[in-house]
Design a protein around this motif. Structure first.
Motif, PDB file in Angstrom:
ATOM      1  N   SER A 141       7.261  15.544  -4.258  1.00 31.87           N
ATOM      2  CA  SER A 141       7.374  15.453  -5.718  1.00 31.87           C
ATOM      3  C   SER A 141       6.566  16.550  -6.415  1.00 31.87           C
ATOM      4  CB  SER A 141       6.941  14.071  -6.218  1.00 31.87           C
ATOM      5  OG  SER A 141       5.567  13.859  -5.967  1.00 31.87           O
ATOM      6  N   PHE A 142       5.715  17.265  -5.691  1.00 39.44           N
ATOM      7  CA  PHE A 142       4.997  18.387  -6.290  1.00 39.44           C
ATOM      8  C   PHE A 142       5.956  19.505  -6.679  1.00 39.44           C
ATOM      9  CE2 PHE A 142       1.599  16.416  -3.698  1.00 39.44           C
ATOM     10  CZ  PHE A 142       0.742  16.113  -4.733  1.00 39.44           C
ATOM     11  N   ALA A 143       7.140  19.507  -6.093  1.00 39.63           N
ATOM     12  CA  ALA A 143       8.150  20.514  -6.444  1.00 39.63           C
ATOM     13  C   ALA A 143       8.560  20.385  -7.903  1.00 39.63           C
ATOM     14  CB  ALA A 143       9.373  20.379  -5.538  1.00 39.63           C
ATOM     15  N   ARG A 144       8.487  19.149  -8.428  1.00 41.11           N
ATOM     16  CA  ARG A 144       8.910  18.889  -9.814  1.00 41.11           C
ATOM     17  C   ARG A 144       7.772  18.439 -10.721  1.00 41.11           C
ATOM     18  NH1 ARG A 144      11.481  16.856  -6.004  1.00 41.11           N
ATOM     19  NH2 ARG A 144      10.697  14.745  -6.222  1.00 41.11           N
ATOM     20  N   ASN A 145       6.581  18.371 -10.197  1.00 39.54           N
ATOM     21  CA  ASN A 145       5.438  17.860 -10.949  1.00 39.54           C
ATOM     22  C   ASN A 145       5.050  18.845 -12.053  1.00 39.54           C
ATOM     23  OD1 ASN A 145       2.709  17.182 -11.699  1.00 39.54           O
ATOM     24  ND2 ASN A 145       2.640  15.884  -9.884  1.00 39.54           N
ATOM     25  N   ARG A 146       5.096  18.389 -13.294  1.00 37.77           N
ATOM     26  CA  ARG A 146       4.766  19.266 -14.429  1.00 37.77           C
ATOM     27  C   ARG A 146       3.275  19.465 -14.622  1.00 37.77           C
ATOM     28  NH1 ARG A 146       7.689  15.954 -18.375  1.00 37.77           N
ATOM     29  NH2 ARG A 146       9.155  15.150 -16.885  1.00 37.77           N
ATOM     30  N   ARG A 147       2.469  18.613 -14.008  1.00 33.31           N
ATOM     31  CA  ARG A 147       1.010  18.727 -14.155  1.00 33.31           C
ATOM     32  C   ARG A 147       0.379  19.692 -13.137  1.00 33.31           C
ATOM     33  NH1 ARG A 147      -1.036  14.772 -17.487  1.00 33.31           N
ATOM     34  NH2 ARG A 147       0.365  13.055 -17.942  1.00 33.31           N
ATOM     35  N   ILE A 148       1.107  19.941 -12.050  1.00 34.84           N
ATOM     36  CA  ILE A 148       0.624  20.850 -11.008  1.00 34.84           C
ATOM     37  C   ILE A 148       1.509  22.092 -11.059  1.00 34.84           C
ATOM     38  CG2 ILE A 148       0.167  21.138  -8.545  1.00 34.84           C
ATOM     39  CD1 ILE A 148      -1.416  18.752  -9.465  1.00 34.84           C
ATOM     40  N   PRO A 149       0.984  23.225 -11.535  1.00 33.50           N
ATOM     41  CA  PRO A 149       1.831  24.406 -11.736  1.00 33.50           C
ATOM     42  C   PRO A 149       2.271  25.057 -10.419  1.00 33.50           C
ATOM     43  CG  PRO A 149      -0.447  24.981 -12.111  1.00 33.50           C
ATOM     44  CD  PRO A 149      -0.420  23.489 -11.881  1.00 33.50           C
ATOM     45  N   VAL A 188       0.845  -1.185   0.000  1.00 34.85           N
ATOM     46  CA  VAL A 188       0.000   0.000   0.000  1.00 34.85           C
ATOM     47  C   VAL A 188       0.882   1.238   0.000  1.00 34.85           C
ATOM     48  CG1 VAL A 188      -1.944  -1.128   1.152  1.00 34.85           C
ATOM     49  CG2 VAL A 188      -0.249   0.091   2.507  1.00 34.85           C
ATOM     50  N   CYS A 189       0.280   2.360  -0.246  1.00 33.15           N
ATOM     51  CA  CYS A 189       0.995   3.618  -0.441  1.00 33.15           C
ATOM     52  C   CYS A 189       1.743   4.109   0.804  1.00 33.15           C
ATOM     53  CB  CYS A 189       0.002   4.679  -0.908  1.00 33.15           C
ATOM     54  SG  CYS A 189       0.722   6.295  -1.158  1.00 33.15           S
ATOM     55  N   TRP A 190       1.161   3.959   1.978  1.00 35.89           N
ATOM     56  CA  TRP A 190       1.706   4.540   3.209  1.00 35.89           C
ATOM     57  C   TRP A 190       1.839   6.059   3.075  1.00 35.89           C
ATOM     58  CZ3 TRP A 190       2.709   2.739   8.072  1.00 35.89           C
ATOM     59  CH2 TRP A 190       2.727   1.360   8.271  1.00 35.89           C
ATOM     60  N   CYS A 191       1.174   6.633   2.099  1.00 34.90           N
ATOM     61  CA  CYS A 191       1.227   8.072   1.821  1.00 34.90           C
ATOM     62  C   CYS A 191       2.657   8.533   1.518  1.00 34.90           C
ATOM     63  CB  CYS A 191       0.613   8.880   2.963  1.00 34.90           C
ATOM     64  SG  CYS A 191      -0.199  10.373   2.354  1.00 34.90           S
ATOM     65  N   LEU A 192       3.391   7.689   0.831  1.00 31.64           N
ATOM     66  CA  LEU A 192       4.768   8.008   0.441  1.00 31.64           C
ATOM     67  C   LEU A 192       4.878   8.469  -1.004  1.00 31.64           C
ATOM     68  CD1 LEU A 192       6.745   5.042   2.064  1.00 31.64           C
ATOM     69  CD2 LEU A 192       6.763   7.448   2.778  1.00 31.64           C
ATOM     70  N   SER A 193       3.893   8.194  -1.824  1.00 36.01           N
ATOM     71  CA  SER A 193       4.007   8.409  -3.267  1.00 36.01           C
ATOM     72  C   SER A 193       4.426   9.817  -3.661  1.00 36.01           C
ATOM     73  CB  SER A 193       2.696   8.061  -3.965  1.00 36.01           C
ATOM     74  OG  SER A 193       2.420   6.696  -3.801  1.00 36.01           O
ATOM     75  N   TYR A 194       3.941  10.828  -2.953  1.00 38.59           N
ATOM     76  CA  TYR A 194       4.312  12.202  -3.278  1.00 38.59           C
ATOM     77  C   TYR A 194       5.420  12.733  -2.369  1.00 38.59           C
ATOM     78  CZ  TYR A 194       0.012  12.234  -6.019  1.00 38.59           C
ATOM     79  OH  TYR A 194      -0.974  11.956  -6.926  1.00 38.59           O
ATOM     80  N   ARG A 195       5.764  11.967  -1.350  1.00 33.63           N
ATOM     81  CA  ARG A 195       6.731  12.416  -0.360  1.00 33.63           C
ATOM     82  C   ARG A 195       8.173  12.075  -0.736  1.00 33.63           C
ATOM     83  NH1 ARG A 195       5.797  13.986   4.737  1.00 33.63           N
ATOM     84  NH2 ARG A 195       3.713  13.147   4.715  1.00 33.63           N
ATOM     85  N   ILE A 196       8.352  11.035  -1.516  1.00 34.06           N
ATOM     86  CA  ILE A 196       9.702  10.568  -1.829  1.00 34.06           C
ATOM     87  C   ILE A 196       9.896  10.482  -3.341  1.00 34.06           C
ATOM     88  CG2 ILE A 196       9.931   9.327   0.362  1.00 34.06           C
ATOM     89  CD1 ILE A 196       9.263   6.735  -1.085  1.00 34.06           C
TER      90      ILE A 196
END
Length: 190
Positions: A84-92, A27-35
Motif C-alpha cells: 500500500s506504500f505504492a499509493r500512500n499519499r503520506r509517504i512520498p 492481530v495484524c499478521w503484518c498484512l496491513s501494508y501488504r494488501i
C-alpha cells in the motif's frame, strides 16, 4: 548468540512472530501494508493467518532471524509496488526506481536488547538486493531520544536505520504514536 537471517517461508515461524496467541484473535499478521485496505478490513480472526499461509505458498514474505532453530525476529520486506506504500499519499515517492519497502521490524519478548533488530535490517537489505532491488526504503519513527511504546515501534527507529547505512531521503506527513515518520533509503549497488 549466533543469529541466522533467512527468507520467511515457514508458516509456524512467521506465526510465532506476527500471529496471535489465540488463533481467532484479531492481530495484524503484518498484512496491513501488504494488501489492499478493503481486504485488510474484511479479513478477521483465523482468516488472516490463512491468508498469510496462502502468501507463503508463493514464496517468502519477509525475513526471519533465528537463534538456533528458534525464530526470534521478523522483518517485512517486499517491492514497494506490491504494498500500500505504492499509493500512500503520506509517504512520498523519491523517484521512479522500483524500490523495495521495509516496514516492520519485530523482536520477540525475551530477546530484545540484543541487537536483533540490527541483524534483521541487514538481512532484509540482503534479501532485497538478492531479489534485484536497486534500493530499499524504510519509514521509521523519528523519535530522537524519546521512549517509544514497543507496540508502536514496529516501523523501526530512525537511528537504527542510520546505523545500517540508510540516509534520510524525505520527510513524510505520516505520524505514528505522536512521532513523525521519515523516509530512509539505502541504495543497493548492482
Amino acid at each position: 548468540m549466533a543469529l541466522d537471517v533467512r527468507p520467511a517461508t515457514v508458516f509456524e515461524d512467521v506465526a510465532a512472530l506476527v500471529g496471535p496467541k489465540r488463533p481467532d484473535a484479531g492481530v495484524c499478521w503484518c498484512l496491513s501494508y501488504r494488501i489492499p485496505s478493503k481486504l485488510n478490513n474484511e479479513l478477521r480472526g483465523t482468516a488472516r493467518g490463512e491468508y498469510v499461509a496462502e502468501l507463503l505458498g508463493s514464496g517468502p514474505i519477509g525475513v526471519l532471524a533465528y537463534d538456533g532453530a528458534e525464530p526470534v525476529g521478523w522483518a517485512a520486506v517486499a517491492p514497494r509496488a506490491a504494498t500500500s506504500f505504492a499509493r500512500n499519499r503520506r509517504i512520498p515517492h523519491v523517484d521512479d526506481l522500483p524500490v523495495w519497502s521495509l516496514w516492520c521490524v519485530r523482536v520477540r519478548p525475551g530477546h530484545r536488547g540484543k541487537g536483533i533488530s540490527h541483524v534483521l535490517i541487514e538481512g532484509a537489505v540482503r534479501f532485497a538486493a538478492e531479489n534485484g532491488a536497486p534500493a530499499i526504503e524504510a519509514y521509521p519513527l523519528d523519535n530522537g531520544d524519546a521512549k517509544v511504546d514497543l507496540t508502536m515501534a514496529y516501523p523501526g527507529l530512525r537511528k537504527n536505520f542510520e546505523a545500517a547505512g540508510f540516509h534520510h531521503a524525505a520527510d513524510t506527513t505520516s505520524v505514528l504514536n505522536g512521532f513523525p515518520r521519515v523516509l530512509m533509503r539505502r541504495e543497493l549497488g548492482s
